[in-house]
Motif scaffolding. Structure first.
Motif, short mmCIF file in Angstrom:
data_model
loop_
_atom_site.label_atom_id
_atom_site.label_comp_id
_atom_site.label_asym_id
_atom_site.label_seq_id
_atom_site.Cartn_x
_atom_site.Cartn_y
_atom_site.Cartn_z
N UNK A 413 0.82 -1.21 0.00
CA UNK A 413 0.00 0.00 0.00
C UNK A 413 0.86 1.26 0.00
N UNK A 414 0.37 2.28 -0.67
CA UNK A 414 0.98 3.61 -0.65
C UNK A 414 0.97 4.13 0.79
N UNK A 415 2.11 4.58 1.34
CA UNK A 415 2.16 5.06 2.72
C UNK A 415 1.17 6.18 3.01
N UNK A 416 0.92 7.02 2.03
CA UNK A 416 -0.05 8.11 2.24
C UNK A 416 -1.46 7.53 2.42
N UNK A 417 -1.78 6.54 1.60
CA UNK A 417 -3.10 5.90 1.72
C UNK A 417 -3.23 5.20 3.07
N UNK A 418 -2.17 4.55 3.51
CA UNK A 418 -2.20 3.87 4.81
C UNK A 418 -2.41 4.89 5.93
N UNK A 419 -1.78 6.04 5.82
CA UNK A 419 -1.94 7.05 6.86
C UNK A 419 -3.37 7.59 6.90
N UNK A 440 -4.19 -3.33 9.55
CA UNK A 440 -2.96 -2.58 9.78
C UNK A 440 -2.87 -2.21 11.25
N UNK A 441 -1.70 -1.79 11.68
CA UNK A 441 -1.51 -1.29 13.04
C UNK A 441 -1.67 0.22 13.05
N UNK A 442 -2.15 0.74 14.15
CA UNK A 442 -2.34 2.17 14.28
C UNK A 442 -1.03 2.92 14.16
N UNK A 443 0.04 2.35 14.70
CA UNK A 443 1.37 2.94 14.55
C UNK A 443 2.27 1.91 13.91
N UNK A 444 3.34 2.38 13.29
CA UNK A 444 4.29 1.47 12.65
C UNK A 444 4.97 0.59 13.67
N UNK A 445 5.14 -0.68 13.26
CA UNK A 445 5.84 -1.62 14.14
C UNK A 445 7.02 -2.22 13.39
#
Length: 445
Positions: A413-419, A440-445
């Motif tokens: 996924x595009x990081x912007x879309x994930x955000x 997905x996780x709310x914050x990056x792991x």
């Protein structure tokens, strides 16, 4: 409401490893008030909630990991009303696809989406935006839901969508919840779009010597005025699993790869015209056989197509994938993925929905010890999803992401879309109480 601290095993068993998850308790509400009360209790006690249905999912989307509360809608399963003026069927989310089909059988109407498991609940199919074999003409679940009732994490009730055929009145919140896998809200009621049953239909099998010969026919069909209700592909290896499982025979027909399609219409004449057009188009292609099916044959062949996955499960554990690629990439993707699986020493069976680029890949365990199975699976899954992404594809067409596809989803996924997805999740569920850790996780792991 029936609360119990004894959670049935089907809700807590990991489908790949067989390990047991942890759920603190489960509830089986039968009223809206009970649903709202359970969510409010969970919020007050800072407990996470996972909504569960018939447990037919394939991605671990309802697997409990940290002692969550489970909210089962299996008992919330009434068919509420058939509105023939707007062609809408109002149902509670615990109703199964089989129950909807049985209810509509004596009527002139049908609900178009036809996912593989007829025991799936309608709420579950909305939560994953399930597809099925009729999606090429009638669309996936998203295109066949008019309205829904959703409960948010704090127990508040929200009605989304409507019976109106047009809507340019603000954000489309209905579509936001469809496919969200229980992470944004609890879907409790649905208004399903119905259609008049076609007056006539015919199914056809077209056989080819090899996969490369099949693709041009698919492109020609989809680029023509033909609108097949279903357009499936499989090979002899795949259909043999279904033959053994159902103890029924396929056709005596030339070819190693096959297209199976259905043409339908408002009368026999229009279907006959479509059949002639299809025959003329395929005559110019490199086919080996072209066989329209009698009704009895059609029912048998569609049963066999629908039983491929079950036939494989009958003889070996499998990992079923539902990747999707642009339709002009189907052949190249399958050829490359066959090499990937061979190099990883895992046998795979390929079939799927030719009309929308959805490829089903069944990775076969075939007696491998558990540790070796998981190791090989991890390697080949990473490679498969990388290859799919290279071709502009996505990790899921109709099963959802859940828990099992999270790492591959994050890579694709595009990081912007994930955000943006994270921001939507935090806006609707600020405490991350609904099905946390899925997709997905709310914050990056």
């Amino acid at each position: 409401m029936n609360d119990t601290h004894t959670v049935p095993e089907k809700y807590i068993t990991h489908r790949v490893t067989g390990e047991k998850g942890r759920a603190a308790k489960i509830a089986f509400p039968e009223t809206e008030a009970a649903i709202a009360d359970y969510l409010k209790q969970a919020a007050a006690q800072k407990q996470s909630v996972i909504t569960v249905g018939a447990s037919t999912g394939l991605t671990g989307a309802t697997f409990p990991q940290t002692g969550e509360w489970l909210l089962s809608l299996e008992h919330y399963r009434n068919i509420l009303a058939l509105d023939e003026e707007t062609l809408t069927l109002h149902v509670q989310s615990g109703v199964t696809l089989a129950e909807i089909q049985d209810y509509l059988e004596p009527t002139p109407y049908f609900y178009a989406p036809d996912p593989g498991s007829k025991q799936a609940t309608i709420g579950g199919t909305a939560a994953t935006n399930a597809g099925g074999m009729r999606a090429v003409k009638y669309g996936v679940t998203r295109e066949n839901i008019r309205s829904m009732v959703v409960f948010l994490a704090d127990g508040s009730k929200l009605a989304v969508g409507s019976l109106n055929n047009k809507d340019s009145s603000g954000y489309d919140l209905k579509d936001l919840f469809i496919g969200s896998e229980g992470t944004l809200g609890v879907i409790t009621e649905l208004g399903l779009k119905l259609r008049p049953k076609p007056a006539a239909k015919v199914s056809v099998v077209i056989g080819f010597e090899q996969l490369d010969d099949l693709a041009p026919v698919v492109y020609q069909i989809l680029g023509s005025s033909l609108q097949p209700a279903a357009l499936e592909f499989f090979d002899r290896e795949a259909i043999r699993y279904a033959e053994r499982f159902l103890a029924e025979d396929f056709l005596e027909i030339e070819g190693e790869c096959f297209l199976l399609l259905t043409l339908d219409g408002s009368d026999e004449e229009s279907v006959a015209q479509q059949l002639t057009q299809l025959s003329d188009a395929s005559a110019k292609m490199k086919k080996q056989s072209f066989q329209p099916l009698r009704e009895e044959q059609a029912q048998r062949i569609w049963r066999l197509r629908g039983a491929i996955g079950a036939g494989i499960e009958h003889v070996t554990q499998q990992e079923p994938l539902d990747v999707v690629v642009p339709i002009n990439q189907i052949t190249a993707t399958i050829k490359r993925l066959r090499v990937v699986c061979l190099q990883s020493n895992l046998r795979a069976v390929f079939f799927g929905h030719a009309g929308d680029g959805n490829i089903h890949i069944c990775l076969l365990r075939e007696g491998l010890p558990q540790e070796e199975w998981e190791e090989r699976l991890a390697v080949v899954l990473h490679q498969i999803y990388q290859e799919v992404a290279k071709r502009g594809g996505l990790p899921s067409a109709e099963h959802g992401i859940g828990l099992l596809k999270k790492p591959y989803f994050k890579e694709a996924i595009d990081p912007v879309k994930l955000q943006v997805m994270r921001q939507l999740k935090q806006a609707l569920d600020p405490q991350n109480r609904l099905n946390p850790g899925k997709i997905f996780d709310i914050t990056d792991k």
